[in-house]
Design a protein around this motif. Structure first.
Motif, mmCIF file in Angstrom:
data_model
loop_
_atom_site.group_PDB
_atom_site.id
_atom_site.type_symbol
_atom_site.label_atom_id
_atom_site.label_comp_id
_atom_site.label_asym_id
_atom_site.label_seq_id
_atom_site.Cartn_x
_atom_site.Cartn_y
_atom_site.Cartn_z
ATOM 1 N N GLU A 139 6.957 31.246 -19.629
ATOM 2 C CA GLU A 139 8.408 31.364 -19.801
ATOM 3 C C GLU A 139 9.114 30.057 -19.456
ATOM 4 O O GLU A 139 10.082 29.660 -20.117
ATOM 5 C CB GLU A 139 8.931 32.501 -18.922
ATOM 6 C CG GLU A 139 10.396 32.842 -19.143
ATOM 7 C CD GLU A 139 10.834 34.044 -18.337
ATOM 8 O OE1 GLU A 139 11.919 34.583 -18.631
ATOM 9 O OE2 GLU A 139 10.100 34.452 -17.413
ATOM 10 N N ARG A 151 12.730 36.901 -22.636
ATOM 11 C CA ARG A 151 11.732 37.827 -22.095
ATOM 12 C C ARG A 151 12.313 39.234 -22.156
ATOM 13 O O ARG A 151 13.406 39.487 -21.650
ATOM 14 C CB ARG A 151 11.368 37.457 -20.662
ATOM 15 C CG ARG A 151 10.143 38.211 -20.153
ATOM 16 C CD ARG A 151 9.579 37.553 -18.916
ATOM 17 N NE ARG A 151 8.368 38.223 -18.455
ATOM 18 C CZ ARG A 151 7.637 37.811 -17.435
ATOM 19 N NH1 ARG A 151 7.990 36.711 -16.780
ATOM 20 N NH2 ARG A 151 6.559 38.464 -17.063
ATOM 21 N N VAL A 152 11.593 40.153 -22.762
ATOM 22 C CA VAL A 152 12.095 41.513 -22.966
ATOM 23 C C VAL A 152 11.270 42.542 -22.200
ATOM 24 O O VAL A 152 11.617 43.724 -22.181
ATOM 25 C CB VAL A 152 12.118 41.870 -24.468
ATOM 26 C CG1 VAL A 152 13.065 40.955 -25.235
ATOM 27 C CG2 VAL A 152 10.712 41.820 -25.081
ATOM 28 N N HIS A 153 10.191 42.093 -21.582
ATOM 29 C CA HIS A 153 9.288 42.996 -20.876
ATOM 30 C C HIS A 153 8.434 42.140 -19.955
ATOM 31 O O HIS A 153 8.271 40.936 -20.191
ATOM 32 C CB HIS A 153 8.413 43.754 -21.891
ATOM 33 C CG HIS A 153 7.581 44.853 -21.307
ATOM 34 N ND1 HIS A 153 6.356 44.628 -20.734
ATOM 35 C CD2 HIS A 153 7.798 46.194 -21.234
ATOM 36 C CE1 HIS A 153 5.850 45.774 -20.323
ATOM 37 N NE2 HIS A 153 6.699 46.741 -20.600
ATOM 38 N N ARG A 154 7.895 42.722 -18.915
ATOM 39 C CA ARG A 154 7.038 41.925 -18.018
ATOM 40 C C ARG A 154 5.853 41.325 -18.772
ATOM 41 O O ARG A 154 5.304 40.299 -18.357
ATOM 42 C CB ARG A 154 6.535 42.788 -16.867
ATOM 43 C CG ARG A 154 5.725 43.992 -17.285
ATOM 44 C CD ARG A 154 5.277 44.825 -16.108
ATOM 45 N NE ARG A 154 4.385 44.068 -15.249
ATOM 46 C CZ ARG A 154 3.742 44.592 -14.216
ATOM 47 N NH1 ARG A 154 3.931 45.866 -13.907
ATOM 48 N NH2 ARG A 154 2.930 43.852 -13.480
ATOM 49 N N ILE A 188 11.096 47.189 -24.783
ATOM 50 C CA ILE A 188 12.088 46.451 -23.994
ATOM 51 C C ILE A 188 12.127 47.087 -22.614
ATOM 52 O O ILE A 188 12.512 48.248 -22.463
ATOM 53 C CB ILE A 188 13.476 46.494 -24.663
ATOM 54 C CG1 ILE A 188 13.396 45.882 -26.067
ATOM 55 C CG2 ILE A 188 14.501 45.756 -23.811
ATOM 56 C CD1 ILE A 188 14.613 46.127 -26.915
ATOM 57 N N SER A 235 14.277 46.561 -16.758
ATOM 58 C CA SER A 235 14.901 45.457 -16.025
ATOM 59 C C SER A 235 15.346 44.314 -16.932
ATOM 60 O O SER A 235 16.010 43.379 -16.475
ATOM 61 C CB SER A 235 13.940 44.926 -14.953
ATOM 62 O OG SER A 235 12.734 44.484 -15.544
ATOM 63 N N TYR A 236 14.992 44.378 -18.213
ATOM 64 C CA TYR A 236 15.364 43.323 -19.162
ATOM 65 C C TYR A 236 16.401 43.808 -20.192
ATOM 66 O O TYR A 236 16.849 43.026 -21.027
ATOM 67 C CB TYR A 236 14.121 42.811 -19.904
ATOM 68 C CG TYR A 236 13.082 42.216 -18.994
ATOM 69 C CD1 TYR A 236 13.134 40.873 -18.623
ATOM 70 C CD2 TYR A 236 12.050 42.995 -18.479
ATOM 71 C CE1 TYR A 236 12.179 40.326 -17.775
ATOM 72 C CE2 TYR A 236 11.099 42.457 -17.625
ATOM 73 C CZ TYR A 236 11.164 41.127 -17.279
ATOM 74 O OH TYR A 236 10.231 40.589 -16.435
ATOM 75 N N LYS A 237 16.759 45.097 -20.111
ATOM 76 C CA LYS A 237 17.641 45.675 -21.135
ATOM 77 C C LYS A 237 19.021 45.035 -21.155
ATOM 78 O O LYS A 237 19.578 44.770 -22.220
ATOM 79 C CB LYS A 237 17.756 47.189 -20.938
ATOM 80 C CG LYS A 237 16.565 47.959 -21.467
ATOM 81 C CD LYS A 237 16.743 49.465 -21.287
ATOM 82 C CE LYS A 237 15.525 50.207 -21.834
ATOM 83 N NZ LYS A 237 15.635 51.664 -21.597
ATOM 84 N N ALA A 273 20.039 41.985 -20.194
ATOM 85 C CA ALA A 273 19.999 40.635 -20.764
ATOM 86 C C ALA A 273 19.799 40.698 -22.270
ATOM 87 O O ALA A 273 20.389 39.905 -23.020
ATOM 88 C CB ALA A 273 18.885 39.823 -20.115
ATOM 89 N N PHE A 274 18.991 41.649 -22.717
ATOM 90 C CA PHE A 274 18.754 41.783 -24.153
ATOM 91 C C PHE A 274 20.014 42.276 -24.866
ATOM 92 O O PHE A 274 20.348 41.799 -25.949
ATOM 93 C CB PHE A 274 17.592 42.742 -24.403
ATOM 94 C CG PHE A 274 17.147 42.799 -25.842
ATOM 95 C CD1 PHE A 274 16.499 41.721 -26.432
ATOM 96 C CD2 PHE A 274 17.374 43.922 -26.630
ATOM 97 C CE1 PHE A 274 16.103 41.755 -27.747
ATOM 98 C CE2 PHE A 274 16.980 43.970 -27.940
ATOM 99 C CZ PHE A 274 16.335 42.884 -28.499
#
Length: 235
Positions: free
Chosen positions: A182, A192-195, A221, A224-226, A228-229
């Motif tokens: 990253e 980043r959409v997922h670990r 997704i 914890s990234y939703k 930001a997405f």
């Protein structure tokens, strides 16, 4: 350089005076005049400006409150009949603070400050190093140069990453964790959409029930990234 501006004031005579001043200055371009904060926020969202000439004493939402809601790149010149607000104005990092009645020389000086500011910003942008167009990845015993344009998405597998590209049917495998991967990628292009997943923003063409679709591959997704997405989609 042309500087786009808007005037926000609930006094019609004050608005028209500033409109007449703007028309005299070749590098200033009026993109809106508003009598209240609500209309101003809506108008500026639809037609962004560089500078707002903002009255402080307005009903419902005053100028100091409104200035905190404007886009970060928009600069403020406060216009008011009350000098007790000057300190608050400078705390908000206003370009200038004009006391009514505003003379044309005072207004012109504020516009010149705006011109100097945006000229400096433009020069700083031009001096930035160009963004990288490729990265080098160690795969097996070789260093491979990969064009960023070619990357669709990256999948993390414990201590390895798989890089899926447009040009190859098989992913490129590299001994590297997702955090290091990253950090190599420009945030302006990748998200980043997922670990376990990073995707190239421009390659996203289809989203199905909180999953990004790449052909027959569905990328989830993560919770914890939703946010930001969603912010990315909103932009």
């Amino acid at each position: 350089m042309i500087i786009k501006c808007a005037i926000i004031d609930d006094e019609p005579l004050a608005v028209e005076l500033l409109v007449s001043y703007v028309k005299k200055i070749p590098f200033m371009e009026l993109h809106g005049k508003y009598s209240n904060a609500v209309d101003a926020m809506k108008g500026i969202a639809e037609d962004p400006v560089d500078v707002v000439f903002l009255d402080i004493q307005m009903p419902e939402l005053n100028g100091l409150e409104l200035s905190k809601m404007l886009p970060e790149a928009t600069r403020v010149v406060f216009t008011t009949a009350f000098d007790q607000y000057a300190l608050d104005g400078y705390r908000i990092n206003a370009l200038d603070y004009l006391l009514k009645p505003i003379s044309y020389p005072e207004f012109l000086e504020a516009c010149n400050k705006a011109l100097q500011w945006f000229t400096m910003v433009q020069q700083a942008e031009e001096q930035r190093e160009p963004e990288a167009t490729s990265i080098f990845i160690k795969s097996e015993y070789k260093l491979l140069q990969i064009d960023l344009d070619d990357i669709r998405y990256i999948e993390g597998l414990k201590d390895y990453v798989k890089i899926y590209t447009e040009q190859s049917q098989h992913p490129i495998l590299s001994l590297m964790n997702m955090k290091a991967m990253e950090q190599m990628l420009p945030a302006s292009r990748f998200i980043r959409v997922h670990r376990s997943y990073i995707v190239q923003k421009s390659k996203i063409k289809e989203i199905d029930r909180n999953r990004i679709v790449f052909g027959d591959v569905y990328i989830p997704i993560g919770d914890s990234y939703k946010q930001a997405f969603q912010d990315f989609l909103g932009r």
